[in-house]
Write a protein that holds these residues in place. Structure first.
Motif, PDB file in Angstrom:
ATOM      1  N   LEU A   1      18.625  -1.491  12.756  1.00 59.97           N
ATOM      2  CA  LEU A   1      17.508  -0.291  12.863  1.00 59.97           C
ATOM      3  C   LEU A   1      18.645   0.763  12.518  1.00 59.97           C
ATOM      4  CD1 LEU A   1      15.185   1.059  13.044  1.00 59.97           C
ATOM      5  CD2 LEU A   1      15.380   0.817  15.694  1.00 59.97           C
ATOM      6  N   GLY A   2      19.876   0.717  13.312  1.00 65.21           N
ATOM      7  CA  GLY A   2      20.524   1.983  13.341  1.00 65.21           C
ATOM      8  C   GLY A   2      21.064   2.266  11.807  1.00 65.21           C
ATOM      9  N   SER A   3      21.356   1.011  10.829  1.00 64.12           N
ATOM     10  CA  SER A   3      21.712   1.315   9.570  1.00 64.12           C
ATOM     11  C   SER A   3      20.582   2.055   8.739  1.00 64.12           C
ATOM     12  CB  SER A   3      22.056  -0.114   9.188  1.00 64.12           C
ATOM     13  OG  SER A   3      20.871  -0.929   8.798  1.00 64.12           O
ATOM     14  N   ARG A   4      19.333   1.403   9.021  1.00 67.53           N
ATOM     15  CA  ARG A   4      18.193   2.228   8.397  1.00 67.53           C
ATOM     16  C   ARG A   4      18.017   3.828   9.006  1.00 67.53           C
ATOM     17  NH1 ARG A   4      19.246  -1.875   6.506  1.00 67.53           N
ATOM     18  NH2 ARG A   4      17.878  -3.039   5.406  1.00 67.53           N
ATOM     19  N   LEU A   5      18.499   4.028  10.082  1.00 71.27           N
ATOM     20  CA  LEU A   5      18.158   5.301  10.786  1.00 71.27           C
ATOM     21  C   LEU A   5      19.723   6.311  10.339  1.00 71.27           C
ATOM     22  CD1 LEU A   5      16.598   4.485  13.926  1.00 71.27           C
ATOM     23  CD2 LEU A   5      15.443   5.597  11.986  1.00 71.27           C
TER      24      LEU A   5
ATOM     25  N   VAL B   1       7.345  -5.072  39.925  1.00 71.69           N
ATOM     26  CA  VAL B   1       6.549  -4.552  38.675  1.00 71.69           C
ATOM     27  C   VAL B   1       7.333  -5.656  37.575  1.00 71.69           C
ATOM     28  CG1 VAL B   1       6.954  -3.025  36.677  1.00 71.69           C
ATOM     29  CG2 VAL B   1       6.618  -2.274  39.087  1.00 71.69           C
ATOM     30  N   THR B   2       6.474  -6.259  36.969  1.00 64.32           N
ATOM     31  CA  THR B   2       6.815  -7.626  36.023  1.00 64.32           C
ATOM     32  C   THR B   2       6.704  -7.077  34.434  1.00 64.32           C
ATOM     33  OG1 THR B   2       4.570  -8.246  36.298  1.00 64.32           O
ATOM     34  CG2 THR B   2       6.261  -9.140  37.850  1.00 64.32           C
ATOM     35  N   VAL B   3       6.326  -6.070  34.305  1.00 68.87           N
ATOM     36  CA  VAL B   3       6.051  -5.541  33.070  1.00 68.87           C
ATOM     37  C   VAL B   3       7.189  -4.243  32.752  1.00 68.87           C
ATOM     38  CG1 VAL B   3       4.758  -5.009  30.964  1.00 68.87           C
ATOM     39  CG2 VAL B   3       3.837  -6.355  32.843  1.00 68.87           C
ATOM     40  N   LEU B   4       7.983  -4.137  31.708  1.00 64.34           N
ATOM     41  CA  LEU B   4       8.761  -3.158  31.564  1.00 64.34           C
ATOM     42  C   LEU B   4       9.000  -2.816  29.974  1.00 64.34           C
ATOM     43  CD1 LEU B   4      11.896  -4.045  33.693  1.00 64.34           C
ATOM     44  CD2 LEU B   4      10.245  -2.334  34.138  1.00 64.34           C
ATOM     45  N   ASP B   5       9.035  -1.476  29.841  1.00 60.78           N
ATOM     46  CA  ASP B   5       8.960  -1.147  28.369  1.00 60.78           C
ATOM     47  C   ASP B   5      10.472  -0.837  28.083  1.00 60.78           C
ATOM     48  OD1 ASP B   5       6.353  -0.686  28.307  1.00 60.78           O
ATOM     49  OD2 ASP B   5       6.302   1.316  28.108  1.00 60.78           O
ATOM     50  N   SER B   6      10.795  -0.992  26.827  1.00 64.07           N
ATOM     51  CA  SER B   6      12.155  -0.729  26.436  1.00 64.07           C
ATOM     52  C   SER B   6      12.184  -0.711  24.822  1.00 64.07           C
ATOM     53  CB  SER B   6      13.182  -1.824  26.986  1.00 64.07           C
ATOM     54  OG  SER B   6      12.876  -3.273  26.101  1.00 64.07           O
ATOM     55  N   SER B   7      13.191  -0.203  24.173  1.00 64.27           N
ATOM     56  CA  SER B   7      13.166   0.034  22.585  1.00 64.27           C
ATOM     57  C   SER B   7      14.575  -0.485  22.261  1.00 64.27           C
ATOM     58  CB  SER B   7      13.059   1.611  22.437  1.00 64.27           C
ATOM     59  OG  SER B   7      13.434   1.842  21.226  1.00 64.27           O
ATOM     60  N   ILE B   8      14.267  -1.373  21.059  1.00 64.50           N
ATOM     61  CA  ILE B   8      15.381  -1.979  20.383  1.00 64.50           C
ATOM     62  C   ILE B   8      16.669  -0.655  20.058  1.00 64.50           C
ATOM     63  CG2 ILE B   8      16.159  -2.842  17.968  1.00 64.50           C
ATOM     64  CD1 ILE B   8      13.447  -4.889  18.174  1.00 64.50           C
ATOM     65  N   GLY B   9      17.736  -1.131  20.340  1.00 55.40           N
ATOM     66  CA  GLY B   9      18.741  -0.235  19.867  1.00 55.40           C
ATOM     67  C   GLY B   9      18.990   0.898  20.747  1.00 55.40           C
ATOM     68  N   GLY B  10      17.837   1.382  21.688  1.00 57.33           N
ATOM     69  CA  GLY B  10      17.960   2.274  22.631  1.00 57.33           C
ATOM     70  C   GLY B  10      17.612   3.620  22.086  1.00 57.33           C
TER      71      GLY B  10
ATOM     72  N   GLY C   1      10.410   4.544  20.013  1.00 58.59           N
ATOM     73  CA  GLY C   1      11.663   4.676  19.290  1.00 58.59           C
ATOM     74  C   GLY C   1      12.024   5.575  17.970  1.00 58.59           C
ATOM     75  N   LEU C   2      10.928   5.252  17.266  1.00 59.57           N
ATOM     76  CA  LEU C   2      11.045   6.160  15.820  1.00 59.57           C
ATOM     77  C   LEU C   2      10.435   7.729  15.906  1.00 59.57           C
ATOM     78  CD1 LEU C   2       9.819   3.211  13.483  1.00 59.57           C
ATOM     79  CD2 LEU C   2      12.273   3.726  14.125  1.00 59.57           C
ATOM     80  N   GLN C   3       9.722   7.782  16.952  1.00 60.02           N
ATOM     81  CA  GLN C   3       9.019   9.013  16.855  1.00 60.02           C
ATOM     82  C   GLN C   3       9.584  10.373  16.830  1.00 60.02           C
ATOM     83  OE1 GLN C   3       5.831   9.343  19.880  1.00 60.02           O
ATOM     84  NE2 GLN C   3       7.369   9.888  21.397  1.00 60.02           N
ATOM     85  N   ASN C   4      10.780  10.261  17.306  1.00 59.64           N
ATOM     86  CA  ASN C   4      11.680  11.628  17.529  1.00 59.64           C
ATOM     87  C   ASN C   4      13.124  11.413  16.691  1.00 59.64           C
ATOM     88  OD1 ASN C   4      12.120  13.865  18.895  1.00 59.64           O
ATOM     89  ND2 ASN C   4      13.566  12.971  20.171  1.00 59.64           N
TER      90      ASN C   4
ATOM     91  N   MET D   1      24.420  -0.788  24.026  1.00 57.50           N
ATOM     92  CA  MET D   1      25.929  -1.174  24.351  1.00 57.50           C
ATOM     93  C   MET D   1      26.122  -2.579  23.801  1.00 57.50           C
ATOM     94  SD  MET D   1      27.136   1.659  25.074  1.00 57.50           S
ATOM     95  CE  MET D   1      29.005   1.057  25.508  1.00 57.50           C
ATOM     96  N   LEU D   2      25.041  -3.480  24.103  1.00 60.21           N
ATOM     97  CA  LEU D   2      25.239  -4.826  23.890  1.00 60.21           C
ATOM     98  C   LEU D   2      25.698  -5.177  22.501  1.00 60.21           C
ATOM     99  CD1 LEU D   2      24.991  -7.457  25.575  1.00 60.21           C
ATOM    100  CD2 LEU D   2      23.024  -7.869  24.462  1.00 60.21           C
ATOM    101  N   GLY D   3      25.374  -4.599  21.447  1.00 56.79           N
ATOM    102  CA  GLY D   3      25.705  -4.607  20.169  1.00 56.79           C
ATOM    103  C   GLY D   3      27.114  -4.447  19.792  1.00 56.79           C
TER     104      GLY D   3
END
Length: 305
Positions: free
Chosen positions: A285-289, A232-241, A22-25, A296-298
């Motif tokens: 996280l959006g405020s920090r970035l 599949v029972t394991v999925l990756d995702s990133s806070i805030g997208g 989520g942060l590397q880019n 969308m949920l927020g």
């Protein structure tokens, strides 16, 4: 926002990749303290596997600097597993010294992406991975292998599924406990997911399957549901997208953890994660970035309220 649906139809474990992928880019570089706070917020929300750090050259990916300091500062709670991404033996040595709970190696499925991203051909990465796997096993640290560009490459176009299957088979032979199929640039569609999951499952042996999707072309959530429906029972995702790959042109964010949780919970799938808390973490996280979260949920809130 409801944290869980009332009628359970299955379980999915979420691997939170926000602190790494989520942060590397992102243009902004968070401090060590801010990275630790992001991880702490994820754990407080109920996430139990966190890709916390990447042991890569900070000169190439400055957003990932301070990996050792982050691992020294996170709270070690029972049942929480911190994952470190490594690309070579030096990275593994750093990860083991930092006492990560798991290591993950990314092996691209295409040579051009592998050369640009990791300075190695696919065969060279597989040889490196074999050495990493052996050393990780000797250290008693579980190893997962992520097959990146599994659904398409920004430089070579379509990725032949046979190539992905071969890498997955070899990863399983090395002793990987988990094999992840990554849509690094967000080009996959559900039919492709269903097909590739079935092919890889046939050669994965006892290794778990995991999927990692980006929402670059607005197919990430459909792909996640297709993966779940394929077992599949394991999925990756990133806070805030947030997220993306700095070495892949136009590769925008990962699927957002909070939006994935809403989809799963409303579909009756148990995760053990509180989507409201994750949405609040995405806003933080959006405020920090200094950037509005793609999630969308927020913005919309859950349903029923």
């Amino acid at each position: 926002m409801a944290a869980e649906a009332t009628t359970e139809t299955g379980r999915v474990q979420i691997v939170e990749v926000g602190p790494r992928d989520g942060l590397q880019n992102e243009d902004a570089v968070l401090s060590v303290a801010e990275k630790i706070e992001l991880i702490d917020r994820a754990v407080a929300a109920g996430l139990r596997r966190i890709e916390a750090v990447s042991f890569v050259d900070p000169r190439r990916v400055p957003q990932m600097a301070g990996a050792e300091e982050v691992m020294a500062g996170v709270r070690r709670e029972p049942g929480v597993s911190y994952i470190g991404l490594v690309l070579n033996r030096r990275g593994l040595d750093r990860a083991l010294a930092a006492e990560v709970d798991e290591v993950n190696v990314a092996v691209p499925a295409t040579d051009e992406f592998s050369r640009r991203n990791q300075g190695r051909t696919v065969e060279e990465m597989l040889a490196d991975c074999a050495g990493i796997a052996k050393a990780a096993h000797e250290a008693g640290t579980p190893l997962s292998v992520t097959v990146s560009t599994a659904f398409g490459c920004p430089f070579e176009g379509e990725t032949p599924p046979e190539r992905v299957v071969d890498i997955a088979r070899r990863a399983a032979d090395m002793g990987a406990v988990e094999i992840a199929l990554a849509d690094t640039i967000g080009v996959g569609v559900p039919r492709q997911v269903t097909d590739l999951v079935a092919r890889v499952r046939a050669v994965a042996g006892t290794a778990r399957l995991r999927c990692h999707f980006h929402n670059t072309r607005n197919t990430g959530y459909a792909n996640a549901l297709a993966a779940h429906e394929s077992g599949v029972t394991v999925l990756d995702s990133s806070i805030g997208g947030f997220g993306g790959c700095p070495f892949a042109p136009a590769a925008t964010g990962n699927i957002a953890t909070e939006d994935l949780l809403y989809l799963l919970h409303r579909s009756g799938v148990h995760t053990g994660v509180n989507e409201r808390d994750v949405a609040m973490a995405g806003i933080w996280l959006g405020s920090r970035l200094d950037k509005e979260p793609p999630a969308m949920l927020g913005k919309a809130g859950g349903f029923p309220r």
